[in-house]
Design a protein around this motif. Structure first.
Motif, mmCIF file in Angstrom:
data_model
loop_
_atom_site.group_PDB
_atom_site.id
_atom_site.type_symbol
_atom_site.label_atom_id
_atom_site.label_comp_id
_atom_site.label_asym_id
_atom_site.label_seq_id
_atom_site.Cartn_x
_atom_site.Cartn_y
_atom_site.Cartn_z
ATOM 1 N N VAL A 108 0.833 -1.207 0.000
ATOM 2 C CA VAL A 108 0.000 0.000 0.000
ATOM 3 C C VAL A 108 0.865 1.253 0.000
ATOM 4 O O VAL A 108 0.647 2.180 -0.786
ATOM 5 C CB VAL A 108 -0.955 -0.002 1.215
ATOM 6 N N HIS A 109 1.866 1.278 0.869
ATOM 7 C CA HIS A 109 2.674 2.488 1.026
ATOM 8 C C HIS A 109 3.463 2.802 -0.243
ATOM 9 O O HIS A 109 3.624 3.974 -0.616
ATOM 10 C CB HIS A 109 3.611 2.339 2.226
ATOM 11 N N LEU A 110 3.951 1.779 -0.931
ATOM 12 C CA LEU A 110 4.712 2.008 -2.165
ATOM 13 C C LEU A 110 3.873 2.691 -3.238
ATOM 14 O O LEU A 110 4.401 3.414 -4.088
ATOM 15 C CB LEU A 110 5.262 0.681 -2.705
ATOM 16 N N LYS A 111 2.561 2.469 -3.215
ATOM 17 C CA LYS A 111 1.681 3.062 -4.228
ATOM 18 C C LYS A 111 1.331 4.516 -3.924
ATOM 19 O O LYS A 111 0.826 5.221 -4.795
ATOM 20 C CB LYS A 111 0.384 2.246 -4.335
ATOM 21 N N CYS A 112 1.574 4.948 -2.689
ATOM 22 C CA CYS A 112 1.144 6.287 -2.268
ATOM 23 C C CYS A 112 2.103 7.360 -2.769
ATOM 24 O O CYS A 112 3.306 7.292 -2.512
ATOM 25 C CB CYS A 112 1.063 6.364 -0.747
ATOM 26 N N ARG A 113 1.556 8.347 -3.442
ATOM 27 C CA ARG A 113 2.320 9.522 -3.849
ATOM 28 C C ARG A 113 1.450 10.744 -3.588
ATOM 29 O O ARG A 113 0.591 11.096 -4.389
ATOM 30 C CB ARG A 113 2.729 9.434 -5.323
ATOM 31 N N HIS A 114 1.671 11.345 -2.433
ATOM 32 C CA HIS A 114 0.850 12.486 -2.019
ATOM 33 C C HIS A 114 1.716 13.408 -1.174
ATOM 34 O O HIS A 114 2.537 12.932 -0.380
ATOM 35 C CB HIS A 114 -0.364 12.002 -1.213
ATOM 36 N N PRO A 115 1.569 14.722 -1.321
ATOM 37 C CA PRO A 115 2.432 15.650 -0.571
ATOM 38 C C PRO A 115 2.297 15.558 0.940
ATOM 39 O O PRO A 115 3.189 16.021 1.658
ATOM 40 C CB PRO A 115 1.997 17.031 -1.080
ATOM 41 N N ASN A 116 1.212 14.963 1.427
ATOM 42 C CA ASN A 116 1.024 14.843 2.873
ATOM 43 C C ASN A 116 1.154 13.409 3.370
ATOM 44 O O ASN A 116 0.643 13.057 4.440
ATOM 45 C CB ASN A 116 -0.325 15.431 3.290
ATOM 46 N N ILE A 117 1.854 12.582 2.601
ATOM 47 C CA ILE A 117 2.166 11.210 3.015
ATOM 48 C C ILE A 117 3.665 10.988 2.842
ATOM 49 O O ILE A 117 4.237 11.328 1.803
ATOM 50 C CB ILE A 117 1.377 10.173 2.190
#
Length: 279
Positions: A61-70
């Motif tokens: 899950v974390h590898l897929k996350c691309r967000h300025p607040n993550i």
């Protein structure tokens, strides 16, 4: 780990803290000199297939996350049976320590971190993921003092699937968890209501000496506000901390609340109406 070396902080330690199942240390890439936070999970801490599945889900899950607040997860690897995650380093520490140093935050600053948390969670929910462990310790601050959500150790996929796993941090648990009822992604919404209260007061709304007392206070739902807290902040917290999950505000409702409309800082030319229109 051969490409990294420990980086000692001013206190003489490399430790940045502990997360679900693991520890986090500051390291430096030997070639690039770039700083990273490495989360290490010892093989001895992964005892069951359920725990193994949880670690695999956290990484996926974390590898897929691309967000300025993550917080970014750049890489993961296994070495001598231990699992390592190479994470973005947020040099200004976590939001809990930040608030404790200041006792409480003024409403405009509290609103900034509250909205940045909401934006990170809304992104996750749109990815069909919920976090399940929102608390100030899992909200980091980068060198610009912008918020970064971290620690996906308790995350779950399929936000509408009801489940009963007992997880999270006592003071931030929703009534359905402490009542042993099935729950879904709306426990994250409850948690941001608790977060906003804590940012404004310096402590969580539901306290107790032990879990049973905290759980009973959550079920009772009695919230006492400081006289310094504005009426529109109180109204927003009350409308988020609804015992019935279906009655809790949506993120769109939160963004359109009087408190957010009044307090949201105009950063980088981005107004709250632009956020609403994007979601």
């Amino acid at each position: 780990m051969s490409q990294f070396e420990p980086k000692y902080r001013p206190n003489g330690k490399t430790s940045l803290g502990t997360g679900s199942f693991g520890t986090v240390n500051l390291v430096q890439n030997i070639k690039s000199k770039q700083l990273y936070a490495i989360k290490s999970i010892q093989q001895c801490n992964i005892q069951t297939p359920y725990e193994q599945e949880g670690v695999e889900r956290e990484i996926k899950v974390h590898l897929k996350c691309r967000h300025p607040n993550i917080v970014n997860l750049y890489d993961s690897f296994i070495e001598q049976g231990n699992v390592y995650m190479v994470l973005e380093y947020a040099e200004n520490g976590n939001l809990y320590n930040y608030v404790q140093r200041r006792k409480r935050l003024e409403e405009k600053e509290a609103c900034k971190y509250f909205i940045q948390t909401c934006k990170a969670l809304q992104y996750l929910h749109e990815m069909n993921v919920f976090h399940r462990d929102i608390k100030p310790e899992n909200l980091l601050l980068d060198n610009n003092n912008d918020l970064k959500l971290c620690d996906f150790g308790w995350c779950a996929e399929n936000i509408h699937l009801k489940r009963k796993t007992f997880c999270g941090t006592y003071e931030y648990m929703a009534p359905e968890i402490v009542s042993d009822l099935p729950y879904d992604y709306k426990i994250d919404i409850w948690s941001v209501g608790v977060l906003l209260y804590e940012l404004l007061h310096g402590y969580a709304p539901f306290k107790g000496k032990e879990y049973k007392e905290i759980a009973q206070n959550i079920k009772n739902g009695l919230i006492r506000y400081s006289s310094t807290i504005s009426q529109d902040a109180q109204e927003l917290i009350k409308n988020i901390l609804q015992k019935d999950p279906q009655s809790r505000l949506s993120f769109k409702d939160i963004y359109q609340s009087a408190f957010v409309q009044r307090c949201f800082p105009q950063q980088q030319g981005c107004k709250i109406n632009q956020i609403i229109s994007q979601n």
